[in-house]
Structures are given as structure tokens and as C-alpha cells.
Design an enzyme around this catalytic site. Structure first.
Site, mmCIF file in Angstrom:
data_model
loop_
_atom_site.group_PDB
_atom_site.id
_atom_site.type_symbol
_atom_site.label_atom_id
_atom_site.label_comp_id
_atom_site.label_asym_id
_atom_site.label_seq_id
_atom_site.Cartn_x
_atom_site.Cartn_y
_atom_site.Cartn_z
ATOM 1 N N ASP A 1 -8.797 -0.843 -0.568
ATOM 2 C CA ASP A 1 -9.963 -0.775 0.073
ATOM 3 C C ASP A 1 -10.987 -1.791 -0.584
ATOM 4 O O ASP A 1 -12.172 -1.519 -0.670
ATOM 5 C CB ASP A 1 -10.699 0.771 -0.180
ATOM 6 N N LYS B 1 -10.627 -5.853 2.623
ATOM 7 C CA LYS B 1 -9.605 -6.851 3.214
ATOM 8 C C LYS B 1 -9.656 -7.020 4.708
ATOM 9 O O LYS B 1 -9.804 -8.258 5.239
ATOM 10 C CB LYS B 1 -7.953 -6.210 3.246
ATOM 11 N N ASN C 1 -1.320 4.258 6.652
ATOM 12 C CA ASN C 1 -2.362 4.675 5.543
ATOM 13 C C ASN C 1 -3.383 3.423 5.273
ATOM 14 O O ASN C 1 -4.355 3.946 4.639
ATOM 15 C CB ASN C 1 -1.250 4.792 4.182
ATOM 16 N N GLY D 1 -6.506 1.528 6.231
ATOM 17 C CA GLY D 1 -7.710 1.471 6.834
ATOM 18 C C GLY D 1 -8.687 0.405 6.789
ATOM 19 O O GLY D 1 -9.112 0.284 5.467
ATOM 20 N N HIS D 2 -8.762 -0.670 7.638
ATOM 21 C CA HIS D 2 -9.438 -1.951 7.459
ATOM 22 C C HIS D 2 -10.644 -1.951 8.499
ATOM 23 O O HIS D 2 -10.345 -2.104 9.532
ATOM 24 C CB HIS D 2 -8.479 -2.767 7.652
ATOM 25 N N GLN E 1 -3.117 -2.179 1.500
ATOM 26 C CA GLN E 1 -3.170 -1.458 0.051
ATOM 27 C C GLN E 1 -3.677 -2.308 -0.843
ATOM 28 O O GLN E 1 -4.526 -3.419 -0.610
ATOM 29 C CB GLN E 1 -2.084 -0.689 -0.520
ATOM 30 N N THR F 1 1.788 3.368 -3.557
ATOM 31 C CA THR F 1 2.308 3.412 -2.184
ATOM 32 C C THR F 1 3.881 3.124 -2.386
ATOM 33 O O THR F 1 4.330 2.663 -3.480
ATOM 34 C CB THR F 1 1.530 2.861 -1.262
ATOM 35 N N THR G 1 -8.622 9.085 5.265
ATOM 36 C CA THR G 1 -8.457 10.445 5.049
ATOM 37 C C THR G 1 -10.169 11.276 5.108
ATOM 38 O O THR G 1 -10.228 12.273 4.798
ATOM 39 C CB THR G 1 -7.733 11.088 3.638
ATOM 40 N N ARG H 1 -11.591 11.074 2.206
ATOM 41 C CA ARG H 1 -11.660 11.695 0.938
ATOM 42 C C ARG H 1 -13.020 10.883 0.074
ATOM 43 O O ARG H 1 -12.711 9.449 0.385
ATOM 44 C CB ARG H 1 -10.307 11.535 0.081
ATOM 45 N N LYS I 1 -18.920 -6.589 -1.670
ATOM 46 C CA LYS I 1 -19.780 -5.451 -2.214
ATOM 47 C C LYS I 1 -20.754 -5.546 -3.221
ATOM 48 O O LYS I 1 -20.982 -4.810 -4.056
ATOM 49 C CB LYS I 1 -19.012 -4.195 -2.291
ATOM 50 N N LEU I 2 -20.993 -7.007 -3.632
ATOM 51 C CA LEU I 2 -21.920 -7.224 -4.560
ATOM 52 C C LEU I 2 -23.192 -6.626 -4.404
ATOM 53 O O LEU I 2 -23.953 -6.107 -5.268
ATOM 54 C CB LEU I 2 -21.938 -8.831 -4.499
HETATM 55 P P1 GDP Z 1 -9.747 -2.394 3.166
HETATM 56 O O1 GDP Z 1 -9.069 -1.381 3.422
HETATM 57 O O2 GDP Z 1 -9.477 -3.258 2.162
HETATM 58 O O3 GDP Z 1 -9.809 -3.402 4.494
HETATM 59 O O4 GDP Z 1 -11.213 -1.827 2.995
HETATM 60 P P2 GDP Z 1 -12.239 -0.810 3.707
HETATM 61 O O5 GDP Z 1 -12.378 -1.298 5.105
HETATM 62 O O6 GDP Z 1 -11.130 0.504 3.704
HETATM 63 O O7 GDP Z 1 -13.243 -0.612 2.868
HETATM 64 C C1 GDP Z 1 -14.327 -1.263 2.541
HETATM 65 C C2 GDP Z 1 -15.586 -0.895 2.950
HETATM 66 O O8 GDP Z 1 -16.579 -1.523 2.538
HETATM 67 C C3 GDP Z 1 -15.896 -1.066 4.530
HETATM 68 O O9 GDP Z 1 -16.537 0.055 5.064
HETATM 69 C C4 GDP Z 1 -16.403 -2.140 4.910
HETATM 70 O O10 GDP Z 1 -17.327 -1.989 6.107
HETATM 71 C C5 GDP Z 1 -17.483 -2.061 3.563
HETATM 72 N N1 GDP Z 1 -17.773 -3.416 3.012
HETATM 73 C C6 GDP Z 1 -17.158 -4.629 3.250
HETATM 74 N N2 GDP Z 1 -17.474 -5.427 2.396
HETATM 75 C C7 GDP Z 1 -18.752 -4.985 2.128
HETATM 76 C C8 GDP Z 1 -19.875 -5.655 1.505
HETATM 77 O O11 GDP Z 1 -19.984 -6.856 0.966
HETATM 78 N N3 GDP Z 1 -21.105 -4.784 1.095
HETATM 79 C C9 GDP Z 1 -21.176 -3.443 1.824
HETATM 80 N N4 GDP Z 1 -22.062 -2.550 1.308
HETATM 81 N N5 GDP Z 1 -20.095 -2.848 2.492
HETATM 82 C C10 GDP Z 1 -18.835 -3.536 2.562
HETATM 83 P P1 IMO Z 2 -5.959 -0.108 2.384
HETATM 84 O O1 IMO Z 2 -5.021 -1.098 3.235
HETATM 85 C C1 IMO Z 2 -6.658 2.893 -0.531
HETATM 86 C C2 IMO Z 2 -3.075 5.309 -1.761
HETATM 87 C C3 IMO Z 2 -3.241 6.621 -1.631
HETATM 88 C C4 IMO Z 2 -2.343 7.384 -2.654
HETATM 89 C C5 IMO Z 2 -1.350 6.332 -2.680
HETATM 90 C C6 IMO Z 2 -0.068 6.541 -2.009
HETATM 91 O O2 IMO Z 2 -6.932 0.485 3.403
HETATM 92 O O3 IMO Z 2 -6.501 -0.712 1.328
HETATM 93 P P2 IMO Z 2 0.735 6.607 0.570
HETATM 94 O O4 IMO Z 2 -0.063 7.491 1.745
HETATM 95 O O5 IMO Z 2 0.635 5.232 0.823
HETATM 96 O O6 IMO Z 2 1.989 7.145 0.205
HETATM 97 O O7 IMO Z 2 -0.133 7.363 -0.694
HETATM 98 O O8 IMO Z 2 -1.888 5.204 -2.317
HETATM 99 N N1 IMO Z 2 -3.526 4.304 -0.779
HETATM 100 C C7 IMO Z 2 -4.464 4.005 -0.291
HETATM 101 N N2 IMO Z 2 -5.833 3.732 -1.025
HETATM 102 N N3 IMO Z 2 -6.186 1.902 0.530
HETATM 103 C C8 IMO Z 2 -5.148 2.033 1.187
HETATM 104 O O9 IMO Z 2 -5.120 1.268 2.109
HETATM 105 C C9 IMO Z 2 -4.206 3.151 0.657
HETATM 106 N N4 IMO Z 2 -3.056 3.218 1.182
HETATM 107 C C10 IMO Z 2 -2.606 4.024 0.351
HETATM 108 O O10 IMO Z 2 -4.456 7.145 -1.513
HETATM 109 O O11 IMO Z 2 -3.044 7.175 -3.951
HETATM 110 MG MG MG Z 3 -8.973 0.812 3.509
#
Ligand code: GDP
Ligand code: IMO
Ligand code: MG
Length: 420
Positions: free
Chosen positions: A15, A18, A40, A42-43, A223, A238, A300, A302, A330-331
Site C-alpha cells: 500500500d 504502487k 490480495n 489493491g492498487h 505487496q 504473503t 478488506t 481493515r 503521501k507527503l
Molecule cells: P498500492 O497497493 O501500493 O497501490 O497502494 P493503495 O492504492 O492500496 O493505497 C494507497 C492509497 O493512497 C490509495 O488510496 C491512493 O489513492 C492514495 N494515495 C496515493 N498517493 C497519495 C498521495 O500522495 N497523497 C494522498 N493523500 N493519497 C495518496
Molecule cells: P498491495 O499490492 C498490504 C498482507 C495481509 C497479511 C499478509 C498475508 O495492495 O500493496 P495474504 O492474503 O497475502 O496471504 O496476506 O500480507 N497483504 C497486504 N498488505 N497491501 C497488500 O497488497 C497486501 N497483500 C497482502 O494483510 O498481513
Molecule cells: Mg494496496
């Protein structure tokens, strides 16, 4: 081989942002390829009115001409993939350009049930998985009972694979009645595989013809480094390789094909699920990061655990990945903190400790504090528009991690990404 593969991958516990960073870099590439993980992940990406949460499909979906590839190192939930494709199609994404490697493994409904049962059995030691069946699907792959997408192409063969994998699950379970009805599952899987058929390709051929043609390929990690099966905080990880080594094993290329590695770091740290977290904040500052950063899981829902930036973990991740540069996200979330902490050392008694020792009861993280800034920086579009304290924070991170920060973001929108 004349093309090359650059990569964008996470260097914390997932998270990191990416999705949005891949969306930004993708303009310079012909193909974006996921090399590991499953749904698993979520981007999230935000481009104008369009907001997508991608699970398996690479995060370049909003670049109309980029080819999208789900590589051999991934695990694919057939019905989940079809749903994701349908959702993308509804918002105008051309899904014909999404292809899946025949070597990727399938996540079956059985795997979700096994994942949840295993979490329950672990009780207080549970991993806090996403419950998507990812671990059991990779475990079956290693145990040589898994089913690949390629094996779905022959209906009779697929049926017998499903039968064999079910037998293996029955043998492993004390109470096999928790498994879903077999005949129903078989029919569902056959129907889903038939619908996905046109998108399944020879995964090795796919990458190598494009490399030979000089296409520019970007590998997208899922991840993060500290969730990696080999180098993460085992067993709270994971089940796939999330680090740069996974590019080779997940796409079927040698290290000589790999070019630049961009490591993504969030300006603070988050983690979902259980396991050690040296810079975790269990106080109001942690709550504030969660609220300001909207740190709730994409998959999820969470609440994510939050803490300061951990420079020791980041240096470790940079080394494991051989990262060339950092994209910092996210600065903007740090605005308004009077002082901002950075973990700069790990101690175990009198000596320096490593991240592998983070679960030790005497493990301690050392924190350095920098002056914060009050201004909302989410409207900044050039580095000069940042307050001095924010620029000092970026410079300190660069010095501590030992890598240049080449872009940073101050909001989730595509245009809120700034060349440093
Ligand atoms: P990923 O799994 O690495 O692709 O990250 P996620 O998408 O799960 O989580 C990153 C969250 O932060 C998403 O809701 C993005 O929209 C948000 N996000 C990404 N870059 C920034 C940023 O620079 N500032 C803020 N406030 N939110 C951001
Ligand atoms: P992205 O690509 C954050 C974490 C789960 C758990 C551990 C194992 O969005 O960054 P799993 O279901 O993979 O067996 O769970 O890994 N986890 C993540 N945490 N971002 C993810 O994906 C994750 N994918 C798995 O929360 O701790
Ligand atoms: Mg994610």
C-alpha cells in the site's frame, strides 16, 4: 534481446501507492506486467473523474495503448479476474489488451476456505491475511498439485486436475466438509475458464517476443518488500516474491533483462495484518496518520496500522531490491504535525539489531524528530512550492535511505505527482 524491463515495486509493507506510481511511469512503456501476487493486492489510481481499484490487472489500465500482462508468478482467481475485467470494461477500458500467462496458477474457492480455516486454527498467531486464498494457492503450486491457467485449456485435463487438487485438500483437512460442493465448483470453474480462454497466452513467449522487438516493459510489483516470502517479516508475510528477484522468477527473464528499479516508499509507514512493526504509533499520532491518509485496506477495508517512516527498514529494502531511485508518496499526509519522527536505528540491549530481530521483547527502535510544517501542500505542483521543512524532510530521507527521491506525491490524483 534488445528491450529491457524496468520495475516499480513497494519497499515497505504494501500500500505504498504502487498503483498511482505505475500509472505515472506507464506513459514511457509499451507493456506493464504484474510479476506476482493475486487479488490480495489493491492498487488505487485516480485520473480525473476515474477512480479505479485494481486487483490483478496492471495499474496502467488508464493508458489506452499500453499492453497489460498478468505474469507467470501471479495467482489468478478466475471469477475475480472476470469481474475485474467487466468493471474495467464498464468504465471504457479496452480489456482486449489484458493477457494472462498460461503459467500463472489458479486460486480456487477451496483456497479461500483453506485460508480462512488456517487463520482460525492459528488463533492468536494468525497472520491477518486478506482471506483471498493466496497462501494456499501458492502452497499448492509448491506442492505440485496446483492448477495453471494453461491447464484449463483442455477441458478433460482441467477436470482431472480439479479432482486431484480436491483429493489433496480432503487429505489435508480434519473436516473436509468445510470445502465447497465439488460438482458446483467444477462447473463454475469450467465456465469461468472458458470465458477467460481468449486472454490466456504463452507467458514466456509473450514477454520474450516483446523484449526481442525492443518493446519497453515495466514490471509492477504487488505487496511490498517486507511482506516478501523470503525477505519479509516471516511468518507475517504473503506467499509470493514481492522483491526484485520476483521480476525474473515471475516473468521468466534473466537478470540481464532487468533495468531500472524504482522503489516506492510512503512518507510514513503502514501495515495491515499482524507482525512486527518497529515504527508503529499506538497513540494519537498514529490515529491521525490513519485519518489523514485514509489508511483503510483497499481489499478488506481493515484499518491499517500506522507509524513513522522507518529508515532502517527502507535501507534494507533498497538493498534487497537493488533500487536505483525512490518514488515517495503521501507527503501531504504529514502536514500539520509539529514534529515528524523517523526511525533511524534498531537496538537490542547495547548492540545494533536487524529487522529480523524485531519480534524480540527487548527490541527497541530509535527515533529522530524533524520539525514539521503547518501548510497544506496538496496543491503544490513544483518542489519550490513546498515549505522548507518539507524539503528538509525529503533531503533527510534521501540521506538516510541512500537513494535519490526522483518523484514525490502530495495527493492521490495523477497530477499531484512532482518531479523532484
Ligand atoms: P498500492 O497497493 O501500493 O497501490 O497502494 P493503495 O492504492 O492500496 O493505497 C494507497 C492509497 O493512497 C490509495 O488510496 C491512493 O489513492 C492514495 N494515495 C496515493 N498517493 C497519495 C498521495 O500522495 N497523497 C494522498 N493523500 N493519497 C495518496
Ligand atoms: P498491495 O499490492 C498490504 C498482507 C495481509 C497479511 C499478509 C498475508 O495492495 O500493496 P495474504 O492474503 O497475502 O496471504 O496476506 O500480507 N497483504 C497486504 N498488505 N497491501 C497488500 O497488497 C497486501 N497483500 C497482502 O494483510 O498481513
Ligand atoms: Mg494496496
Amino acid at each position: 534481446m534488445s528491450g529491457r524491463i524496468d520495475a516499480v515495486l513497494g519497499m515497505q509493507w504494501g500500500d505504498e501507492g504502487k498503483g498511482r506510481i505505475v500509472d505515472w511511469y506507464a506513459r514511457n512503456y509499451d507493456v506493464v506486467a504484474r510479476f506476482g501476487g493475486g487479488d490480495n493486492a489493491g492498487h488505487r489510481i485516480e485520473v480525473g473523474e476515474k477512480k479505479l481499484a485494481l486487483r490483478l490487472v496492471p495499474s496502467a489500465a488508464l493508458h489506452p495503448t499500453v499492453e497489460l500482462f498478468v505474469g507467470s508468478g501471479c495467482v489468478v482467481n478466475l471469477e475475480g479476474a472476470l469481474d475485474e475485467l467487466a468493471r474495467l470494461s464498464e468504465v471504457g477500458v479496452d480489456i482486449e489488451r489484458v493477457k494472462f500467462s498460461d503459467r500463472a496458477h489458479i486460486v480456487l474457492p477451496d483456497h479461500g476456505v483453506l485460508d480462512q480455516a488456517s487463520e482460525q486454527a492459528r488463533g492468536a498467531q494468525r497472520i491477518g491475511t486478506t482471506g483471498r486464498g493466496i497462501g494456499p494457492a501458492y502452497a499448492d503450486r509448491v506442492s505440485r498439485v496446483g492448477v495453471t491457467l494453461g491447464q484449463t485449456l483442455d477441458e478433460a485435463g482441467f477436470r482431472s486436475c480439479l479432482r486431484a487438487i480436491r483429493s489433496a485438500h480432503e487429505r489435508a483437512l480434519r473436516d473436509p466438509s468445510i470445502l465447497p460442493d465439488f460438482a458446483e465448483m467444477e462447473e463454475r470453474m469450467l465456465a469461468a475458464a472458458a470465458r477467460l480462454r481468449a486472454a490466456i497466452v504463452d507467458g514466456v513467449g509473450y514477454i520474450h517476443t516483446r523484449l526481442s522487438a525492443g518493446k519497453r516493459i515495466l514490471a509492477e510489483g504487488a505487496q511490498g518488500t517486507l511482506l516478501d516470502i523470503s525477505f519479509g517479516s516471516y511468518p507475517y508475510v504473503t506467499s509470493s516474491q514481492c522483491t526484485a528477484g520476483g521480476i525474473c522468477t515471475g516473468l521468466g527473464v534473466g537478470p540481464s533483462a532487468v533495468g531500472r528499479i524504482i522503489g516506492i516508499l510512503k512518507a510514513y509507514t503502514t501495515r495491515v495484518g499482524a507482525g512486527p512493526f518497529p515504527s508503529e504509533l499506538l497513540d494519537a499520532a498514529g490515529d491521525r496518520l490513519r485519518e489523514a491518509g485514509r489508511e483503510f485496506g483497499t481489499v478488506t477495508g481493515r484499518p491499517r496500522r500506522c507509524g513513522w517512516f522507518d529508515a532502517v527498514a527502507a535501507r534494507y529494502a533498497a538493498a534487497i531490491n537493488g533500487a536505483h531511485a525512490v518514488a515517495l508518496t503521501k507527503l501531504d499526509v504529514l502536514s500539520g504535525f509539529e514534529r515528524i519522527g523517523i526511525v533511524t536505528g534498531y537496538r537490542l540491549g547495547e548492540r545494533e539489531a536487524t529487522i529480523s530481530e524485531a519480534s524480540h521483547p527487548d527490541f527497541r527502535a530509535e527515533v529522530e524528530y524533524l520539525e514539521g510544517w503547518a501548510e497544506d501542500i496538496s496543491g503544490a505542483r513544483r518542489p519550490e512550492e513546498l515549505p522548507n521543512a518539507a524539503r528538509r524532510y525529503i533531503a533527510r530521507l534521501e540521506a538516510l535511505v541512500g537513494l535519490p527521491i526522483e518523484v514525490f506525491s502530495v495527493g492521490p490524483e495523477r497530477e499531484a505527482l512532482i518531479n523532484a
